[in-house]
Design a protein around this motif. Structure first.
Motif, PDB file in Angstrom:
ATOM      1  N   UNK A 106       6.418 -99.229 -31.882  1.00  0.00           N
ATOM      2  CA  UNK A 106       5.163 -98.956 -32.568  1.00  0.00           C
ATOM      3  C   UNK A 106       5.459 -98.461 -33.981  1.00  0.00           C
ATOM      4  N   UNK A 107       4.413 -98.337 -34.770  1.00  0.00           N
ATOM      5  CA  UNK A 107       4.533 -97.850 -36.141  1.00  0.00           C
ATOM      6  C   UNK A 107       3.581 -96.684 -36.348  1.00  0.00           C
ATOM      7  N   UNK A 108       4.115 -95.594 -36.877  1.00  0.00           N
ATOM      8  CA  UNK A 108       3.323 -94.400 -37.171  1.00  0.00           C
ATOM      9  C   UNK A 108       3.131 -94.312 -38.684  1.00  0.00           C
ATOM     10  N   UNK A 109       1.908 -94.000 -39.101  1.00  0.00           N
ATOM     11  CA  UNK A 109       1.576 -93.927 -40.512  1.00  0.00           C
ATOM     12  C   UNK A 109       1.207 -92.502 -40.897  1.00  0.00           C
ATOM     13  N   UNK A 110       1.725 -92.036 -42.032  1.00  0.00           N
ATOM     14  CA  UNK A 110       1.319 -90.765 -42.621  1.00  0.00           C
ATOM     15  C   UNK A 110       0.264 -91.069 -43.674  1.00  0.00           C
ATOM     16  N   UNK A 111      -0.942 -90.501 -43.491  1.00  0.00           N
ATOM     17  CA  UNK A 111      -2.093 -90.855 -44.305  1.00  0.00           C
ATOM     18  C   UNK A 111      -2.509 -89.701 -45.203  1.00  0.00           C
ATOM     19  N   UNK A 112      -3.087 -90.043 -46.343  1.00  0.00           N
ATOM     20  CA  UNK A 112      -3.612 -89.042 -47.263  1.00  0.00           C
ATOM     21  C   UNK A 112      -5.099 -88.825 -47.004  1.00  0.00           C
ATOM     22  N   UNK A 130      10.876 -89.283 -44.116  1.00  0.00           N
ATOM     23  CA  UNK A 130      11.587 -88.665 -45.230  1.00  0.00           C
ATOM     24  C   UNK A 130      10.694 -88.773 -46.461  1.00  0.00           C
ATOM     25  N   UNK A 131      10.139 -87.638 -46.878  1.00  0.00           N
ATOM     26  CA  UNK A 131       9.209 -87.601 -47.996  1.00  0.00           C
ATOM     27  C   UNK A 131       9.537 -86.418 -48.887  1.00  0.00           C
ATOM     28  N   UNK A 132       9.411 -86.578 -50.190  1.00  0.00           N
ATOM     29  CA  UNK A 132       9.538 -85.405 -51.061  1.00  0.00           C
ATOM     30  C   UNK A 132       8.375 -84.450 -50.827  1.00  0.00           C
ATOM     31  N   UNK A 133       8.556 -83.215 -51.262  1.00  0.00           N
ATOM     32  CA  UNK A 133       7.560 -82.179 -50.981  1.00  0.00           C
ATOM     33  C   UNK A 133       6.200 -82.545 -51.544  1.00  0.00           C
ATOM     34  N   UNK A 134       6.174 -83.202 -52.716  1.00  0.00           N
ATOM     35  CA  UNK A 134       4.883 -83.518 -53.324  1.00  0.00           C
ATOM     36  C   UNK A 134       4.086 -84.482 -52.452  1.00  0.00           C
ATOM     37  N   UNK A 135       4.752 -85.492 -51.880  1.00  0.00           N
ATOM     38  CA  UNK A 135       4.047 -86.429 -51.003  1.00  0.00           C
ATOM     39  C   UNK A 135       3.770 -85.814 -49.640  1.00  0.00           C
ATOM     40  N   UNK A 136       4.705 -85.014 -49.131  1.00  0.00           N
ATOM     41  CA  UNK A 136       4.515 -84.395 -47.820  1.00  0.00           C
ATOM     42  C   UNK A 136       3.279 -83.495 -47.812  1.00  0.00           C
ATOM     43  N   UNK A 137       3.015 -82.836 -48.920  1.00  0.00           N
ATOM     44  CA  UNK A 137       1.869 -81.942 -48.977  1.00  0.00           C
ATOM     45  C   UNK A 137       0.548 -82.696 -49.067  1.00  0.00           C
ATOM     46  N   UNK A 138       0.606 -84.000 -49.366  1.00  0.00           N
ATOM     47  CA  UNK A 138      -0.615 -84.797 -49.430  1.00  0.00           C
ATOM     48  C   UNK A 138      -1.005 -85.377 -48.072  1.00  0.00           C
ATOM     49  N   UNK A 139      -0.131 -85.285 -47.085  1.00  0.00           N
ATOM     50  CA  UNK A 139      -0.421 -85.846 -45.761  1.00  0.00           C
ATOM     51  C   UNK A 139      -1.500 -85.008 -45.084  1.00  0.00           C
ATOM     52  N   UNK A 140      -2.597 -85.670 -44.680  1.00  0.00           N
ATOM     53  CA  UNK A 140      -3.689 -84.981 -43.988  1.00  0.00           C
ATOM     54  C   UNK A 140      -3.817 -85.397 -42.527  1.00  0.00           C
ATOM     55  N   UNK A 141      -3.333 -86.573 -42.175  1.00  0.00           N
ATOM     56  CA  UNK A 141      -3.366 -86.977 -40.769  1.00  0.00           C
ATOM     57  C   UNK A 141      -2.312 -88.047 -40.522  1.00  0.00           C
ATOM     58  N   UNK A 142      -1.890 -88.132 -39.263  1.00  0.00           N
ATOM     59  CA  UNK A 142      -0.868 -89.072 -38.829  1.00  0.00           C
ATOM     60  C   UNK A 142      -1.469 -89.911 -37.711  1.00  0.00           C
ATOM     61  N   UNK A 143      -1.250 -91.215 -37.757  1.00  0.00           N
ATOM     62  CA  UNK A 143      -1.871 -92.087 -36.772  1.00  0.00           C
ATOM     63  C   UNK A 143      -1.003 -93.298 -36.501  1.00  0.00           C
TER      64      UNK A 143
END
Length: 932
Positions: free
Chosen positions: A244-250, A275-288
């Motif tokens: 399966x594929x998991x997506x990190x969403x903004x 593997x995400x830099x802190x700036x992108x990691x902090x933009x993640x609001x939900x995972x699906x």
């Protein structure tokens, strides 16, 4: 014939036309007038090999009437059903409409419609019972009422308990009734229906989907070095591997990252790593999950995720130079990765930071700091002269009095370097430089506890960083100062990396119970059953802090994001994944799979025989007219072979056509062709995903309304087509939604599609992935590659600025849909005269149908990305241009030559009257003709 019925019985009225057909076929031309012509006497005795009968032979007349009657019979939709001798019992239809069924919703709806339509044909009543959100008492009623309800159903983002379903079933008399349960194959908690509740049913069938082993639900999300991990669990662990594929969403539903989720055979748990830099990691609001459209496959991340709030103890009276201030070094190291708040303890406790940093110069013995740690906070403190002189209780290990320094009682001859970090240390993997040295430290008392709580050591083995729990929290002690007084660690990059590794340990800190903003928690964005965000309706209630702590997903409190001022909290669809288990079948129930409800249709068989008969009729007509084909002259036995083949076809109808189910009968196909040929219809290629096809149909219908309002184009309807079987040339363009798992079309479909493009048709491929371009880059879309690999696709290019598509009706330079960004591709040689300048292919990923889709009250159905002002309006304008472009060709492009044509006509007129035309510039003169 008692088991024979018809889907369209009125078509049998066509049999009344048989006497008229008999009369027409029996009409003979009038006898020719006799005229004497002596020369013809020479041909009187010539023997002719072929003679034409004076009228239609009786056997051929009967054959033609039989073929017409057979085709009429087939168009009436004959089917075989149960024998009339069998008892037709009312049907109890139970549907699991919770979010558990969302991944299989199209299968459930198709089966429900098939079951109810079957009951309608058998004239039996149906009682429809929903497992979630059913507020009306069920009753046995005509099947048409249940069918109308089914057409409006959608999965709910919560699950009702079994007690509510038991209450609904208790209101029904189930004696001498048949039962059907359309389930998701899963159930919530260990509750199940009592066997005695369904035992009065005469027959009970439970439908279970095939792909249940591919259902995965989120368990945990935690930060790790350079990213984070997301855990998932399968309620049903199959014997085959599942990828399966998991997506990190903004927050705006953009895909920030993707990760593979692989379940080995028999495994119930797996982890996806990002593997995400802190700036992108902090933009993640939900995972699906990218494949499973279910509210349960969405993990919401609230204020406890992202950039932590770090409090640094500092004194407002500290006027020393920043480079001489201990808080300066800790603040500078953490600023890129956290929100820093400076102040005394009173100020820090007010904002409730995730971590408090206490340099030795800001040491405090306030009991509230100990309470903060015990309640789950993380305290990072540094040693110094104060701690060396007097030890307190906020330490992870026992310390020796005094400090260890060069030239002291516990002295080193030279500064000590750091030893490599051990594998059980959070700092493991960081590179230790020989340039980092320690000249003074506070010593820990040797012992087993000190050894187990040491995160970093010097080369001589003495601990330099220790950590230990206190209550629900954690204390981390650096045995050196926060500045460069005792060590040059604070001047190195290792200092920054070590502090970063500590930050994830505070991410799960609970939110404060006091209302810092005041008021209740108000629903802001909630999930529907498919896991999509939508605005809350009027039935959603607000929650106090105490209520939110105990809240579960219900109709009044749906899952989603709730706000209290600037704060945001997430109410998850599922609190504990372990509550989901495999559905156990009631005793006496029969397990079935979706799609097994089929009708024995005779329509295809009848039409096949009728068409073969018409072909034979053409051959017989040639024989009767005296124009016997040459191959029959050489082989008279061929006629007998043809007759034998026809008889064999009559005896083996299964080889002539597939029966197909009742809802896709040939009568409906014929009606589709008839309506599309007599009025303008748009078409989309059916994907097999019922929800997606309905959205596409709604979008094209809404585009048709826009065309009627804005132009003279009148669109009468929208058809879903199968390229392998439907007549494509009746439609100006085909709208094709391409998923990433789309498969290669069949050979028959490829042939039809190539012929459609060759004859002037246009296929609009919509991959709906423009929002993913930042992640996928220029990588090929796998589904689009599968669809187009066998098609005759010309060389493509991004839409030029002067392309007809940009000015067919409106002047446009962008082509937005649900998403505004991304390229749109057309034929690089679209000005070819053979197709009137129309590209056979248009490819984009903007999800145009979703932007066009409006409900009956002209309200948008799908929220847009909204990166452009008035984006929905410009999406509608692109739809108008698209329709005008495919219908009218390059008529707009011809207008660019009007100025040239007028000028040349003027020159010719000037020469006619003896005037010299005005000199033209070299550029125009060099053209030598109309632009090619």
């Amino acid at each position: 014939m008692s088991g024979l019925s018809f889907l369209a019985p009125f078509a049998l009225l066509g049999l009344l036309a048989l006497p008229l057909v008999w009369w027409i076929l029996r009409i003979a031309p009038p006898k020719p007038k006799t005229q004497s012509f002596p020369p013809l006497r020479l041909f009187a005795d010539i023997q002719t090999e072929e003679e034409t009968p004076a009228k239609t032979p009786f056997w051929l007349l009967l054959f033609r009437l039989l073929m017409i009657a057979l085709i009429t019979f087939a168009l009436a939709g004959p089917i075989f059903k149960k024998s009339a001798a069998e008892t037709q019992r009312p049907l109890l239809l139970m549907i699991d409409n919770s979010w558990l069924s969302a991944p299989f919703w199209s299968e459930i709806l198709n089966e429900a419609e098939a079951q109810v339509k079957k009951a309608r044909r058998e004239n039996v009543e149906v009682a429809l019972v929903l497992t979630t959100g059913d507020e009306q008492s069920p009753a046995f009623q005509p099947a048409q009422s249940a069918l109308e309800t089914i057409e409006t159903l959608k999965p709910q983002p919560w699950i009702d308990g079994v007690s509510s379903l038991i209450a609904l079933l208790n209101d029904l008399n189930l004696n001498n009734k048949d039962g059907t349960f359309l389930s998701s194959g899963l159930t919530f908690s260990d509750e199940s229906l009592p066997d005695d509740l369904l035992s009065p049913l005469t027959d009970l069938n439970v439908y279970v989907p095939v792909g249940i082993s591919e259902v995965a639900l989120p368990t945990f999300t935690r930060e790790v070095p350079n990213g984070f991990e997301s855990g998932w669990m399968r309620p049903v662990s199959g014997a085959v591997p599942v990828d399966l594929t998991v997506q990190a969403m903004s927050n705006d539903n953009a895909v920030l990252a993707r990760s593979d989720l692989q379940f080995a055979p028999g495994d119930a748990e797996a982890t996806a790593r990002f593997e995400l830099p802190a700036q992108l990691r902090n933009r993640v609001t939900h995972i699906q999950l990218s494949s499973s459209k279910s509210a349960g496959a969405v993990k919401l991340l609230d204020d406890s995720w992202g950039r932590p709030l770090i409090g640094v103890l500092s004194s407002s009276g500290d006027t020393a130079s920043p480079l001489l201030s201990e808080p300066f070094y800790a603040r500078t190291a953490l600023e890129p990765y956290a929100d820093i708040y400076d102040g005394d303890l009173d100020a820090l406790l007010t904002v409730n930071p995730s971590v408090i940093v206490m340099p030795d110069s800001q040491r405090t013995s306030d009991e509230r700091l100990a309470e903060y740690v015990e309640e789950g906070g993380v305290l990072i403190r540094f040693a110094g002269p104060k701690l060396a002189k007097r030890v307190d209780d906020l330490i992870p290990v026992d310390l020796r009095g005094g400090g260890r320094a060069i030239g002291g009682a516990l002295s080193w001859e030279t500064p000590q370097t750091l030893a490599p970090f051990e594998t059980d240390s959070p700092f493991f993997g960081l590179e230790v430089s020989d340039e980092v040295t320690v000249s003074q430290q506070v010593m820990a008392q040797p012992g087993i506890e000190t050894d187990t709580r040491s995160w970093a050591r010097l080369e001589d083995g003495s601990p330099v960083v220790t950590a230990g729990p206190k209550g629900e929290g954690l204390i981390v002690l650096f045995h050196v100062t926060a500045g460069p007084e005792w060590s040059n660690l604070a001047l190195s990059g290792l200092y920054v990396d070590m502090l970063r590794r500590i930050l994830p340990l505070a991410k799960n800190r609970a939110q404060p119970t006091e209302e810092t903003e005041g008021g209740n928690w108000i629903a802001n964005r909630v999930l529907d059953g498919f896991g999509r965000f939508e605005a809350p309706d009027a039935s959603v209630v607000t929650l106090s802090d105490s209520q939110f702590e105990k809240a579960k997903a219900t109709k009044q409190t749906p899952p989603g994001f709730y706000t209290q001022g600037t704060r945001r909290r997430a109410l998850q669809t599922l609190q504990d994944v372990k509550n989901v288990s495999v559905l156990s079948l009631p005793s006496g129930a029969t397990r079935k799979q979706y799609g097994s409800t089929k009708l024995q249709s005779l329509a295809g068989i009848g039409l096949a025989i009728g068409l073969i008969g018409l072909a034979l009729d053409a051959l017989f007509a040639l024989l009767m007219s005296g124009r016997r084909p040459s191959f029959l002259k050489r082989s008279p036995q061929v006629a007998g072979v043809i007759a034998l083949c026809f008889v064999a076809g009559m005896s083996a109808p299964e080889a002539l056509a597939q029966s197909g189910d009742a809802e896709t009968s040939n009568q409906e196909i014929s009606q589709k062709v008839s309506t599309a040929a007599t009025g303008l219809h748009f078409a989309y290629v059916e994907t097999g995903n019922g929800r997606l096809d309905r959205l596409t149909e709604t979008g094209l219908l809404s585009l048709g309304k826009q065309l009627r309002v804005r132009t003279t184009i009148d669109v009468e309807g929208v058809d879903g087509v199968d390229p392998a079987t439907d007549a494509l040339t009746l439609y100006p363009f085909l709208y094709w939604v391409v998923s990433r798992d789309a498969q290669t079309p069949s050979d028959m479909a490829v042939t039809a599609l190539n012929a459609y493009m060759e004859s002037g048709g246009t296929i609009v491929f919509d991959t709906r992935d423009s929002a993913d371009s930042a992640v996928t880059g220029n990588s090929a879309h796998p589904g689009l590659a599968n669809l187009t690999q066998a098609l005759d696709i010309p060389r493509l290019t991004p839409v030029p600025n002067d392309h007809v598509l940009t000015k067919a009706f409106y002047l446009l330079q962008s082509y937005p849909g649900r998403y505004a960004n991304g390229q749109v591709w057309v034929d690089a040689a679209s000005n070819a005269a053979g197709r009137d300048g129309v590209s056979p292919v248009i490819i984009g990923g903007h999800d145009w149908a979703a932007a066009w889709a409006l409900d009956e009250e002209n309200r948008p159905i799908i929220d847009l990305d909204d990166t452009l002002p008035r984006q929905r309006e410009f999406a509608a304008r692109f739809g108008v241009n698209l329709a005008m472009y495919t219908l009218a060709g390059n008529y707009k492009a011809d207008q660019v030559h009007s100025a040239e044509l007028v000028q040349r006509l003027g020159e010719e007129r000037a020469r006619d009257i003896g005037l010299e035309p005005a000199d033209r510039d070299d550029e125009n003169t060099s053209q030598g003709g109309i632009d090619d």
